[in-house]
Design a protein around this motif. Structure first.
Motif, PDB file in Angstrom:
ATOM      1  N   ILE A   1       0.839  -1.204   0.000  1.00  0.00           N
ATOM      2  CA  ILE A   1       0.000   0.000   0.000  1.00  0.00           C
ATOM      3  C   ILE A   1       0.871   1.250   0.000  1.00  0.00           C
ATOM      4  O   ILE A   1       0.591   2.219  -0.716  1.00  0.00           O
ATOM      5  CB  ILE A   1      -0.969  -0.022   1.198  1.00  0.00           C
ATOM      6  N   LYS A   2       1.953   1.232   0.794  1.00  0.00           N
ATOM      7  CA  LYS A   2       2.870   2.379   0.813  1.00  0.00           C
ATOM      8  C   LYS A   2       3.457   2.616  -0.577  1.00  0.00           C
ATOM      9  O   LYS A   2       3.519   3.749  -1.057  1.00  0.00           O
ATOM     10  CB  LYS A   2       4.010   2.142   1.799  1.00  0.00           C
ATOM     11  N   GLU A   3       3.878   1.539  -1.229  1.00  0.00           N
ATOM     12  CA  GLU A   3       4.458   1.667  -2.565  1.00  0.00           C
ATOM     13  C   GLU A   3       3.426   2.184  -3.563  1.00  0.00           C
ATOM     14  O   GLU A   3       3.738   3.008  -4.419  1.00  0.00           O
ATOM     15  CB  GLU A   3       5.022   0.326  -3.021  1.00  0.00           C
ATOM     16  N   MET A   4       2.191   1.709  -3.445  1.00  0.00           N
ATOM     17  CA  MET A   4       1.126   2.145  -4.346  1.00  0.00           C
ATOM     18  C   MET A   4       0.867   3.646  -4.178  1.00  0.00           C
ATOM     19  O   MET A   4       0.715   4.378  -5.157  1.00  0.00           O
ATOM     20  CB  MET A   4      -0.160   1.367  -4.064  1.00  0.00           C
ATOM     21  N   ARG A   5       0.869   4.107  -2.927  1.00  0.00           N
ATOM     22  CA  ARG A   5       0.653   5.541  -2.680  1.00  0.00           C
ATOM     23  C   ARG A   5       1.782   6.389  -3.252  1.00  0.00           C
ATOM     24  O   ARG A   5       1.551   7.475  -3.774  1.00  0.00           O
ATOM     25  CB  ARG A   5       0.492   5.793  -1.185  1.00  0.00           C
TER      26      ARG A   5
ATOM     27  N   VAL B   1       3.549   5.674  -5.870  1.00  0.00           N
ATOM     28  CA  VAL B   1       3.347   5.706  -7.321  1.00  0.00           C
ATOM     29  C   VAL B   1       2.250   6.708  -7.667  1.00  0.00           C
ATOM     30  O   VAL B   1       2.394   7.515  -8.589  1.00  0.00           O
ATOM     31  CB  VAL B   1       3.002   4.291  -7.860  1.00  0.00           C
ATOM     32  N   GLU B   2       1.151   6.677  -6.898  1.00  0.00           N
ATOM     33  CA  GLU B   2       0.052   7.606  -7.156  1.00  0.00           C
ATOM     34  C   GLU B   2       0.494   9.057  -6.988  1.00  0.00           C
ATOM     35  O   GLU B   2       0.018   9.949  -7.692  1.00  0.00           O
ATOM     36  CB  GLU B   2      -1.121   7.311  -6.217  1.00  0.00           C
ATOM     37  N   GLN B   3       1.416   9.325  -6.055  1.00  0.00           N
ATOM     38  CA  GLN B   3       1.902  10.683  -5.807  1.00  0.00           C
ATOM     39  C   GLN B   3       3.006  11.081  -6.780  1.00  0.00           C
ATOM     40  O   GLN B   3       3.485  12.206  -6.757  1.00  0.00           O
ATOM     41  CB  GLN B   3       2.434  10.791  -4.374  1.00  0.00           C
ATOM     42  N   GLY B   4       3.432  10.150  -7.600  1.00  0.00           N
ATOM     43  CA  GLY B   4       4.482  10.438  -8.566  1.00  0.00           C
ATOM     44  C   GLY B   4       5.877  10.378  -7.974  1.00  0.00           C
ATOM     45  O   GLY B   4       6.842  10.798  -8.609  1.00  0.00           O
ATOM     46  N   LYS B   5       6.013   9.850  -6.768  1.00  0.00           N
ATOM     47  CA  LYS B   5       7.316   9.765  -6.103  1.00  0.00           C
ATOM     48  C   LYS B   5       8.038   8.461  -6.407  1.00  0.00           C
ATOM     49  O   LYS B   5       9.191   8.293  -6.040  1.00  0.00           O
ATOM     50  CB  LYS B   5       7.140   9.913  -4.593  1.00  0.00           C
ATOM     51  N   ALA B   6       7.339   7.536  -7.037  1.00  0.00           N
ATOM     52  CA  ALA B   6       7.944   6.263  -7.434  1.00  0.00           C
ATOM     53  C   ALA B   6       7.350   5.879  -8.783  1.00  0.00           C
ATOM     54  O   ALA B   6       6.273   6.341  -9.154  1.00  0.00           O
ATOM     55  CB  ALA B   6       7.666   5.180  -6.401  1.00  0.00           C
ATOM     56  N   LYS B   7       8.076   5.042  -9.506  1.00  0.00           N
ATOM     57  CA  LYS B   7       7.599   4.621 -10.815  1.00  0.00           C
ATOM     58  C   LYS B   7       7.076   3.195 -10.738  1.00  0.00           C
ATOM     59  O   LYS B   7       7.604   2.351 -10.017  1.00  0.00           O
ATOM     60  CB  LYS B   7       8.719   4.704 -11.838  1.00  0.00           C
TER      61      LYS B   7
END
Length: 72
Positions: free
Chosen positions: A49-53, A55-61
């Motif tokens: 869930i942390k990783e998904m968030r 990605v949604e915030q544009g901080k991870a690909k």
């Protein structure tokens, strides 16, 4: 010394460990099965869930699902 193998229901494991921990003549040797514990599953979900968030915030690909499945 004698070794006894016991099977304990997952939901009663913590209680059982706490109970026998107080017996000075008992030693606990844990065997890790291929299955994750409930705590590990919950932590894996939280991490996902942390990783998904991120990605949604544009901080991870992210990467395409097909690419992920090809690795398996």
């Amino acid at each position: 010394m004698t070794t006894i193998t016991l099977e304990v229901q997952d939901k009663k494991l913590k209680f059982f460990k706490d109970l026998i921990k107080h017996l000075s003549f008992v030693k606990i040797k844990e065997e890790h099965l291929d299955e994750d514990t409930d705590e590990q599953v919950i932590e894996n979900i939280r991490q996902g869930i942390k990783e998904m968030r991120l990605v949604e915030q544009g901080k991870a690909k992210s990467r395409p699902a097909r690419e992920f499945l090809d690795e398996l």
